[in-house]
Design a protein around this motif. Structure first.
Motif, mmCIF file in Angstrom:
data_model
loop_
_atom_site.group_PDB
_atom_site.id
_atom_site.type_symbol
_atom_site.label_atom_id
_atom_site.label_comp_id
_atom_site.label_asym_id
_atom_site.label_seq_id
_atom_site.Cartn_x
_atom_site.Cartn_y
_atom_site.Cartn_z
ATOM 1 N N VAL A 68 -12.003 12.177 -10.972
ATOM 2 C CA VAL A 68 -12.612 11.515 -12.130
ATOM 3 C C VAL A 68 -13.850 10.713 -11.747
ATOM 4 N N SER A 69 -13.857 10.137 -10.544
ATOM 5 C CA SER A 69 -15.028 9.416 -10.047
ATOM 6 C C SER A 69 -15.521 10.162 -8.807
ATOM 7 N N PRO A 70 -16.519 11.028 -8.938
ATOM 8 C CA PRO A 70 -16.877 11.925 -7.833
ATOM 9 C C PRO A 70 -17.430 11.220 -6.597
ATOM 10 N N THR A 71 -18.262 10.188 -6.777
ATOM 11 C CA THR A 71 -18.913 9.557 -5.619
ATOM 12 C C THR A 71 -18.907 8.037 -5.754
ATOM 13 N N PRO A 72 -17.732 7.421 -5.683
ATOM 14 C CA PRO A 72 -17.700 5.955 -5.783
ATOM 15 C C PRO A 72 -18.380 5.296 -4.590
ATOM 16 N N ALA A 73 -18.994 4.152 -4.834
ATOM 17 C CA ALA A 73 -19.589 3.398 -3.727
ATOM 18 C C ALA A 73 -18.510 2.822 -2.824
ATOM 19 N N HIS A 74 -17.380 2.453 -3.416
ATOM 20 C CA HIS A 74 -16.298 1.834 -2.655
ATOM 21 C C HIS A 74 -14.950 2.376 -3.113
ATOM 22 N N ILE A 75 -14.056 2.597 -2.158
ATOM 23 C CA ILE A 75 -12.655 2.912 -2.448
ATOM 24 C C ILE A 75 -11.820 1.913 -1.661
ATOM 25 N N LEU A 76 -11.178 1.016 -2.364
ATOM 26 C CA LEU A 76 -10.364 -0.026 -1.735
ATOM 27 C C LEU A 76 -8.898 0.241 -2.038
ATOM 28 N N CYS A 77 -8.063 0.107 -1.026
ATOM 29 C CA CYS A 77 -6.651 0.470 -1.140
ATOM 30 C C CYS A 77 -5.776 -0.720 -0.762
ATOM 31 N N ILE A 78 -4.725 -0.915 -1.531
ATOM 32 C CA ILE A 78 -3.844 -2.066 -1.345
ATOM 33 C C ILE A 78 -2.518 -1.594 -0.767
ATOM 34 N N GLY A 79 -2.051 -2.281 0.247
ATOM 35 C CA GLY A 79 -0.736 -2.028 0.807
ATOM 36 C C GLY A 79 0.254 -3.091 0.377
ATOM 37 N N LEU A 80 1.536 -2.768 0.455
ATOM 38 C CA LEU A 80 2.602 -3.747 0.181
ATOM 39 C C LEU A 80 2.378 -4.467 -1.149
ATOM 40 N N ASN A 81 2.373 -3.700 -2.243
ATOM 41 C CA ASN A 81 2.079 -4.323 -3.529
ATOM 42 C C ASN A 81 3.154 -4.075 -4.581
ATOM 43 N N TYR A 82 4.238 -3.381 -4.232
ATOM 44 C CA TYR A 82 5.392 -3.277 -5.120
ATOM 45 C C TYR A 82 6.502 -4.153 -4.551
ATOM 46 N N ARG A 83 6.992 -5.070 -5.349
ATOM 47 C CA ARG A 83 8.015 -6.013 -4.858
ATOM 48 C C ARG A 83 9.228 -5.281 -4.279
ATOM 49 N N SER A 84 9.684 -4.229 -4.957
ATOM 50 C CA SER A 84 10.864 -3.496 -4.477
ATOM 51 C C SER A 84 10.578 -2.817 -3.137
ATOM 52 N N HIS A 85 9.352 -2.336 -2.949
ATOM 53 C CA HIS A 85 8.987 -1.692 -1.683
ATOM 54 C C HIS A 85 8.961 -2.714 -0.552
ATOM 55 N N ILE A 86 8.429 -3.896 -0.837
ATOM 56 C CA ILE A 86 8.400 -4.964 0.164
ATOM 57 C C ILE A 86 9.829 -5.317 0.587
ATOM 58 N N GLU A 87 10.729 -5.423 -0.392
ATOM 59 C CA GLU A 87 12.129 -5.723 -0.087
ATOM 60 C C GLU A 87 12.769 -4.590 0.702
ATOM 61 N N GLN A 88 12.449 -3.334 0.330
ATOM 62 C CA GLN A 88 13.000 -2.172 1.025
ATOM 63 C C GLN A 88 12.607 -2.182 2.496
ATOM 64 N N LEU A 89 11.389 -2.611 2.783
ATOM 65 C CA LEU A 89 10.893 -2.665 4.161
ATOM 66 C C LEU A 89 11.357 -3.919 4.904
ATOM 67 N N GLY A 90 11.917 -4.883 4.170
ATOM 68 C CA GLY A 90 12.348 -6.134 4.793
ATOM 69 C C GLY A 90 11.182 -6.990 5.250
ATOM 70 N N ARG A 91 10.060 -6.892 4.540
ATOM 71 C CA ARG A 91 8.860 -7.628 4.922
ATOM 72 C C ARG A 91 8.718 -8.875 4.064
ATOM 73 N N PRO A 92 8.050 -9.915 4.568
ATOM 74 C CA PRO A 92 7.779 -11.088 3.740
ATOM 75 C C PRO A 92 6.777 -10.755 2.639
ATOM 76 N N THR A 93 6.863 -11.454 1.540
ATOM 77 C CA THR A 93 5.936 -11.229 0.431
ATOM 78 C C THR A 93 4.547 -11.715 0.818
ATOM 79 N N PRO A 94 3.540 -10.854 0.741
ATOM 80 C CA PRO A 94 2.184 -11.269 1.144
ATOM 81 C C PRO A 94 1.630 -12.352 0.226
ATOM 82 N N ALA A 95 0.905 -13.273 0.817
ATOM 83 C CA ALA A 95 0.234 -14.304 0.025
ATOM 84 C C ALA A 95 -1.075 -13.783 -0.556
ATOM 85 N N TYR A 96 -1.661 -12.797 0.116
ATOM 86 C CA TYR A 96 -2.926 -12.205 -0.316
ATOM 87 C C TYR A 96 -2.799 -10.684 -0.257
ATOM 88 N N PRO A 97 -3.623 -9.976 -1.012
ATOM 89 C CA PRO A 97 -3.585 -8.513 -0.944
ATOM 90 C C PRO A 97 -3.921 -7.999 0.447
#
Length: 279
Positions: free
Chosen positions: A56-85
């Motif tokens: 849908v966006s053929p040539t974006p200037a930036h593609i930024l990706c977020i990790g650890l952003n679903y609460r259930s996934h964070i719990e599944q991994l046993g990781r602390p909740t991030p304070a920042y993205p």
């Protein structure tokens, strides 16, 4: 509104999707159609069910990706909740269409997929608050953040496992925010050959789309067409270890349609032994 970027006779053109109708317009992409939405001219029509959808966006200037952003996934991994993205980036060369085949690199033994809600930025944005950021979102789309896990975990930085060529389907649609209530409560699924590998809901997102857009705009000037992948839900018990050639991947988000991609073998050689000799 629902816009798409279609490939017709090897040329990209935009379309307005109205049920089974893809109304072609005088714009180069879904993003371009959104930006010029009050000044478009219809130029033709094709069947939306059989159209060749491009990213849908053929040539974006930036593609930024977020990790650890679903609460259930964070719990599944046993990781602390991030304070920042948590961020990593992709490049435009990683994008591919939502119906295109995905080549699985021979240099990896652990290729995985991740269903993600994609946010498409609709105007230039810098140091925005959350309200400004929400107003600047052109709409939402489907993405699959394909990953080479063995490369991703070679170092503490994920980049090398996330940026192989034509590995990230984006589409089929760009759906404007007003049709989706700001994507607050959408089911997200990823299936491989009919087996469900992931299931989640955007209501479980830790950092919401407008918050992510505002946060990104504090350190980067966002441009129209920029893409923010908002993270992925956890795995189900049906998830296998690695994708193989010949799989059918369906990455679906409620209200946004589905990216349907097959996996194919890599025609290039496995150069890992050569690489190891050099190091």
């Amino acid at each position: 509104m629902r816009y798409a970027t279609l490939r017709i006779d090897n040329t990209l053109t935009a379309a307005r999707i109205e049920g089974d109708r893809a109304v072609l317009v005088d714009a180069a992409s879904a993003v371009d159609a959104y930006l010029r939405r009050d000044h478009l001219t219809d130029t033709g029509e094709v069947d939306a069910r059989t159209a060749h959808y491009a990213r849908v966006s053929p040539t974006p200037a930036h593609i930024l990706c977020i990790g650890l952003n679903y609460r259930s996934h964070i719990e599944q991994l046993g990781r602390p909740t991030p304070a920042y993205p948590t961020f990593f980036a992709k490049f435009p060369s990683t994008l591919t269409g939502p119906r295109d085949a995905i080549t699985l690199p021979r240099v990896s033994d652990r290729v995985d997929g991740e269903a993600e809600l994609a946010v498409i930025v609709g105007r230039r944005l810098r140091r925005a608050d959350t309200k400004e950021a929400r107003d600047a979102i052109a709409g939402y789309s489907v993405a699959n953040d394909m990953s080479l896990r063995d490369w991703q975990h070679r170092t503490t930085e994920a980049l090398q496992g996330k940026v192989f060529d034509r590995s990230t389907p984006l589409g089929p649609l760009l759906v404007t925010s007003d049709e989706l209530d700001d994507a607050r409560d959408l089911n997200v699924t990823f299936t491989v050959d009919g087996v469900e590998w992931q299931r989640g809901n955007t209501g479980d997102l830790l950092f919401k789309p407008a918050e992510l857009v505002a946060y990104c705009s504090t350190f980067l000037t966002l441009e129209p067409g920029d893409v923010i992948l908002t993270g992925t839900p956890g795995k189900t018990s049906g998830a296998a270890k690695s994708l193989t050639p010949g799989c059918q991947l369906i990455t679906a988000i409620e209200g946004l349609g589905a990216a349907i991609n097959s996996t194919v073998a890599d025609p290039l050689p496995d150069t890992r032994p050569l690489w190891q000799e050099r190091t």
